[in-house]
Design an enzyme around this catalytic site. Structure first.
Site, PDB file in Angstrom:
ATOM      1  N   ARG A  93       0.810  -1.400  -0.036  1.00 57.11           N
ATOM      2  CA  ARG A  93      -0.030   0.036   0.041  1.00 57.11           C
ATOM      3  C   ARG A  93       0.824   1.409  -0.103  1.00 57.11           C
ATOM      4  O   ARG A  93       1.876   1.292   0.497  1.00 57.11           O
ATOM      5  CB  ARG A  93      -0.893   0.244   1.116  1.00 57.11           C
ATOM      6  CG  ARG A  93      -1.826  -1.033   1.330  1.00 57.11           C
ATOM      7  CD  ARG A  93      -2.848  -0.658   2.266  1.00 57.11           C
ATOM      8  NE  ARG A  93      -2.360  -1.120   3.490  1.00 57.11           N
ATOM      9  CZ  ARG A  93      -1.803   0.024   4.546  1.00 57.11           C
ATOM     10  NH1 ARG A  93      -2.002   1.205   4.428  1.00 57.11           N
ATOM     11  NH2 ARG A  93      -1.356  -0.453   5.684  1.00 57.11           N
ATOM     12  N   TYR A 236      -1.372  -3.511  -6.623  1.00 57.79           N
ATOM     13  CA  TYR A 236      -1.106  -4.144  -5.393  1.00 57.79           C
ATOM     14  C   TYR A 236      -2.160  -4.050  -4.151  1.00 57.79           C
ATOM     15  O   TYR A 236      -2.591  -2.918  -3.946  1.00 57.79           O
ATOM     16  CB  TYR A 236       0.158  -3.992  -4.926  1.00 57.79           C
ATOM     17  CG  TYR A 236       0.893  -5.099  -4.012  1.00 57.79           C
ATOM     18  CD1 TYR A 236       1.497  -6.247  -4.373  1.00 57.79           C
ATOM     19  CD2 TYR A 236       0.533  -5.250  -2.629  1.00 57.79           C
ATOM     20  CE1 TYR A 236       1.946  -7.052  -3.792  1.00 57.79           C
ATOM     21  CE2 TYR A 236       0.986  -6.463  -1.975  1.00 57.79           C
ATOM     22  CZ  TYR A 236       1.788  -7.248  -2.640  1.00 57.79           C
ATOM     23  OH  TYR A 236       2.327  -8.146  -1.668  1.00 57.79           O
ATOM     24  N   LYS A 245      -9.535  -1.509   2.331  1.00 54.93           N
ATOM     25  CA  LYS A 245      -9.212  -0.409   3.023  1.00 54.93           C
ATOM     26  C   LYS A 245      -9.997   0.938   2.554  1.00 54.93           C
ATOM     27  O   LYS A 245     -10.270   1.551   3.369  1.00 54.93           O
ATOM     28  CB  LYS A 245      -7.593   0.000   2.872  1.00 54.93           C
ATOM     29  CG  LYS A 245      -6.693  -1.424   3.346  1.00 54.93           C
ATOM     30  CD  LYS A 245      -6.994  -1.896   4.734  1.00 54.93           C
ATOM     31  CE  LYS A 245      -5.959  -2.763   5.111  1.00 54.93           C
ATOM     32  NZ  LYS A 245      -6.295  -3.283   6.502  1.00 54.93           N
ATOM     33  N   HIS A 265     -10.823  -1.149  11.802  1.00 59.98           N
ATOM     34  CA  HIS A 265      -9.784  -2.033  11.745  1.00 59.98           C
ATOM     35  C   HIS A 265      -9.500  -3.113  12.733  1.00 59.98           C
ATOM     36  O   HIS A 265      -8.481  -2.883  13.519  1.00 59.98           O
ATOM     37  CB  HIS A 265      -8.510  -1.185  11.441  1.00 59.98           C
ATOM     38  CG  HIS A 265      -7.410  -1.838  10.667  1.00 59.98           C
ATOM     39  ND1 HIS A 265      -6.072  -1.273  10.925  1.00 59.98           N
ATOM     40  CD2 HIS A 265      -7.333  -2.968   9.977  1.00 59.98           C
ATOM     41  CE1 HIS A 265      -5.149  -2.303  10.170  1.00 59.98           C
ATOM     42  NE2 HIS A 265      -6.112  -3.113   9.567  1.00 59.98           N
ATOM     43  N   SER A 287      -0.471  -3.007  12.513  1.00 54.46           N
ATOM     44  CA  SER A 287       0.130  -3.943  11.986  1.00 54.46           C
ATOM     45  C   SER A 287       1.372  -4.541  12.412  1.00 54.46           C
ATOM     46  O   SER A 287       2.031  -3.874  13.551  1.00 54.46           O
ATOM     47  CB  SER A 287       0.528  -3.604  10.229  1.00 54.46           C
ATOM     48  OG  SER A 287       1.477  -2.577  10.410  1.00 54.46           O
ATOM     49  N   CYS A 289       1.666  -7.043  14.891  1.00 57.23           N
ATOM     50  CA  CYS A 289       1.452  -6.981  16.365  1.00 57.23           C
ATOM     51  C   CYS A 289       0.474  -8.401  16.514  1.00 57.23           C
ATOM     52  O   CYS A 289      -0.108  -8.634  17.456  1.00 57.23           O
ATOM     53  CB  CYS A 289       0.371  -5.945  16.784  1.00 57.23           C
ATOM     54  SG  CYS A 289       1.238  -4.028  17.053  1.00 57.23           S
ATOM     55  N   ASP A 312      -9.554  -8.921   9.892  1.00 56.20           N
ATOM     56  CA  ASP A 312      -8.935  -7.447   9.425  1.00 56.20           C
ATOM     57  C   ASP A 312      -9.832  -6.249   9.787  1.00 56.20           C
ATOM     58  O   ASP A 312      -9.769  -5.312  10.133  1.00 56.20           O
ATOM     59  CB  ASP A 312      -8.571  -7.535   8.256  1.00 56.20           C
ATOM     60  CG  ASP A 312      -7.482  -6.259   7.728  1.00 56.20           C
ATOM     61  OD1 ASP A 312      -6.761  -5.938   8.763  1.00 56.20           O
ATOM     62  OD2 ASP A 312      -7.603  -5.797   6.769  1.00 56.20           O
ATOM     63  N   ARG A 404       2.112 -11.899   0.081  1.00 56.90           N
ATOM     64  CA  ARG A 404       0.428 -12.161   0.734  1.00 56.90           C
ATOM     65  C   ARG A 404      -0.117 -13.561   0.175  1.00 56.90           C
ATOM     66  O   ARG A 404       0.363 -13.942  -0.784  1.00 56.90           O
ATOM     67  CB  ARG A 404      -0.142 -10.949   0.083  1.00 56.90           C
ATOM     68  CG  ARG A 404       0.132  -9.704   0.592  1.00 56.90           C
ATOM     69  CD  ARG A 404      -0.383  -9.456   2.131  1.00 56.90           C
ATOM     70  NE  ARG A 404       0.392  -8.128   2.534  1.00 56.90           N
ATOM     71  CZ  ARG A 404      -0.604  -7.365   3.690  1.00 56.90           C
ATOM     72  NH1 ARG A 404      -1.692  -7.980   4.039  1.00 56.90           N
ATOM     73  NH2 ARG A 404      -0.106  -6.528   4.009  1.00 56.90           N
TER      74      ARG A 404
HETATM   75  C1  OXD Z   1      -3.071  -3.828   6.833  1.00 55.52           C
HETATM   76  C2  OXD Z   1      -3.446  -5.017   5.862  1.00 55.52           C
HETATM   77  O1  OXD Z   1      -1.873  -3.025   6.184  1.00 55.52           O
HETATM   78  O2  OXD Z   1      -4.273  -5.408   6.615  1.00 55.52           O
HETATM   79  O3  OXD Z   1      -3.540  -3.607   7.618  1.00 55.52           O
HETATM   80  O4  OXD Z   1      -2.829  -5.535   5.152  1.00 55.52           O
HETATM   81 MN    MN Z   2      -5.156  -4.444   8.209  1.00 59.91          MN
END
Ligand code: OXD
Ligand code: MN
Length: 623
Positions: A93, A236, A245, A265, A287, A289, A312, A404
């Site tokens: 991202r 991507y 997102k 989130h 992220s 964690c 997510d 991913r």
């Molecule tokens: C993020 C994802 O970046 O879920 O939070 O990929």
């Molecule tokens: Mn996420």
């Protein structure tokens, strides 16, 4: 170049009743009109309305394998699975190219990149003009949330990326069923995406395609007032799967504020105690964690089960009885591969047995995929994520660190039956977490909703080597929404506070967790992973009124005798250290919180400032 700005379709506004337009198959005239208008701008060779069928998926994957954009993973290992290798300049991202284009910059706030909506639209129209020449424009209707759910929302993505089409098919309820949900006056979100790499120039000259087309120039632009998404230049992840997102967080957070709900989130899990009582928990973690690990937790305490509802994103909405209900608006997982392995997350590994699209992982000699952390044994030779030969011992990883897997959620062995219940689940508790080696206790309960909002607003993580910035520096990530809130973060805190008042006695209780606290010698004090069920056990016993707590400036903390440590070999002193509140260190932390709040000026809700004042008093009293 198109010189004039087309009228905004404003599709969220009720559209006058109309029969199906001759220009398209939708019952929604504005949708047909928008597709026609965008087709004129984008100038694709073909327009294809996606059905979401298996036949369509098969036809697209065959085409992409033939063209060299996908590699079929050995079907003996993983049936119906594919590997995509992205352009090395398009691997994540792009937060610095993500924009909130509200009329007033203050509505985007200091944590978002802002652009004037009219100027941005003009710039985008110039970029999108002819951007799909020589390509197919796919029209991708999708539902975020179970089809027909009162909590679901609809969108339509236009894209020239067949990889995005396949990914949207896994990640959302996509195709004919979603299209049929869009009636003549149904609200829907228009989302236009182009990789920005036309195959034919304006003068008609043609160029050959590449396996992963993209553009150096990238824009991930959101228009909260007209609820539109325009994404250019990247194929991507969150840049191109616009339901995730862009819609389910940035645009949905704006809609949610207006309609009185929350787009978060957060992962969602259903936990069941040895007594057979079930509780639904939502949890927000920045992220890196262990969010996916928690969503698929394998409890070490006997008798407990944890089932996955979402990994997510969660949409939370008060129901007719005033309780907060939650759905996972997605249909699949877009998980980070490196670090996901047999030891760390066997459930995730079992989920990706087939029907999975892998991106930027390595390929073994036997045609199966691999990444760092999948297995303890490292294959001697592989092809790396860029398609280059790789040998064990090379100083570079075989898979990209942000590689991913994209996989249907219902393949997850721990998926809860409720995961696609259109009514969602009633939420019992909300958890906020971060990666903190100091200060933040293993688990704490907020003593009020407002205190819980303070805990959410001050979520922070220590910077790891993976991101830019000094290692160990504190990075605030309020509600783990820093790059995902579609409006001013301070207004978002206000919305959370208002929700608490509206929910009243039905409000879920709020907790904070931190699995990463370290001792003075720098080693972790808590084993984490499956042992985290012990914190969950305390949380649900708090909900049942069966566990006591003691007050501290950090919140309500467990008593050791009430916390299940059976069978756990905690190092000497670890328990005390896990819950130690050092007033000097906490006052420094409070200074950082004040600096965070100051960024938002007078927009910070007074109720949140009061929390900070009270915290400082309590700390000063302990000096
Ligand atoms: C993020 C994802 O970046 O879920 O939070 O990929
Ligand atoms: Mn996420």
């Amino acid at each position: 170049m198109t010189a004039t700005l087309p009228a905004a379709p404003a599709p969220h506004a009720p559209v006058p009743a109309a029969g199906p337009s001759a220009a398209g198959p939708s019952r929604n005239a504005a949708l047909n009109g928008w597709v026609a208008e965008m087709t004129e701008l984008l100038q694709p060779d073909r327009v294809s309305w996606c059905t979401g069928s298996q036949a369509e998926f098969d036809q697209l994957t065959k085409q992409l394998v033939r063209e060299g954009s996908l590699v079929r993973v050995n079907p003996e290992w993983r049936p119906n699975s594919f590997l995509a290798r992205s352009d090395p300049r398009d691997v994540a991202r792009v937060e610095e190219r993500t924009f909130i284009c509200s009329a007033d910059p203050e509505d985007a706030g200091p944590t978002n990149n802002w652009r004037d909506p009219v100027e941005m639209k003009q710039e985008l129209i110039a970029l999108f003009d002819g951007a799909m020449r020589g390509r197919t424009l796919y029209v991708v209707p999708f539902s975020m949330g179970p089809i027909g759910s009162p909590l679901a929302k609809l969108g339509v993505q236009l894209t020239d990326s067949p990889y995005a089409v396949l990914s949207m098919q896994i990640m959302t309820r996509m195709g004919t069923e979603a299209l049929e949900q869009i009636g003549p006056d149904t609200s829907w979100v228009p989302a236009v995406h182009s990789v920005g790499s036309p195959l034919v120039d304006a003068d008609g000259s043609r160029r050959a395609d590449v396996p992963w087309p993209c553009n150096e120039t990238k824009y991930i632009a959101h228009f909260p007032e007209t609820r539109e998404i325009w994404s250019f230049g990247s194929g991507y992840g969150g840049n191109s799967l616009l339901g995730k997102k862009c819609f389910a967080l940035r645009i949905a957070s704006v809609i949610a504020r207006e309609e009185g709900w929350l787009a978060e989130h957060m992962l969602l899990v259903k936990v069941t105690s040895p007594e057979g009582r079930s509780y639904n928990l939502a949890a927000a973690f920045p992220s890196a964690c262990g969010k996916t690990n928690f969503a698929m937790l394998q409890p070490t305490l006997p008798g407990w089960t944890v089932e996955t509802i979402g990994d997510d994103i969660a949409w939370l909405r008060p129901d007719a009885e005033g309780r907060l209900r939650a759905i996972n608006p997605e249909r699949g997982f877009f998980g980070v591969a490196p670090g996901t392995g047999e030891r760390t997350n066997p459930t995730a590994v079992a989920t990706i047995w087939g029907n999975t699209i892998f991106t930027n992982v390595a390929l073994q000699d036997d045609g199966d995929v691999w990444w760092e952390g999948l297995t303890d044994r490292v294959p001697d030779r592989m092809v790396d994520w860029q398609g280059r030969p790789w040998m064990d011992g090379l100083p570079v990883p075989a898979a990209h660190p942000n590689a991913r897997f994209t996989v249907p959620a219902d393949q997850c062995p721990s998926i809860a039956d409720e995961w696609d219940d259109p009514d969602g689940v009633v939420l019992d508790a909300i958890l906020f977490g971060g990666r903190r080696s100091t200060n933040i206790p293993l688990v704490a309960e907020a003593d009020s909703w407002a205190h819980g909002v303070f805990l959410g607003a001050t979520i922070s993580s220590e910077q790891t080597a993976a991101a830019e910035g000094p290692v160990g520096a504190l990075r605030h990530d309020p509600f783990a929404m820093l790059p995902f809130c579609g409006y001013n973060m301070a207004d978002y805190w206000g919305h959370w506070l208002d929700m608490g008042e509206r929910l009243g006695e039905h409000a879920p209780r709020i907790f904070q967790v931190n699995w990463f606290r370290k001792g003075r010698d720098g080693s972790y004090l808590w084993p984490g992973f499956g042992e985290n069920i012990r914190a969950v056990d305390w949380i649900v016993r708090r909900l049942d009124g069966a566990a006591r707590a003691r007050r501290s400036p950090a919140g309500l903390l467990p008593l050791r005798e009430d916390f299940d440590l059976e069978g756990l070999d905690l190092p000497d002193g670890a328990w005390d250290e896990l819950f130690r509140v050092d007033p000097v260190a906490w006052l420094q932390e409070a200074d950082q919180t004040r600096a965070l709040f100051e960024r938002f000026g007078s927009r910070v809700p007074k109720r949140l400032l009061t929390q900070l004042t009270v915290l400082r008093w309590e700390l000063v009293a302990r000096l």
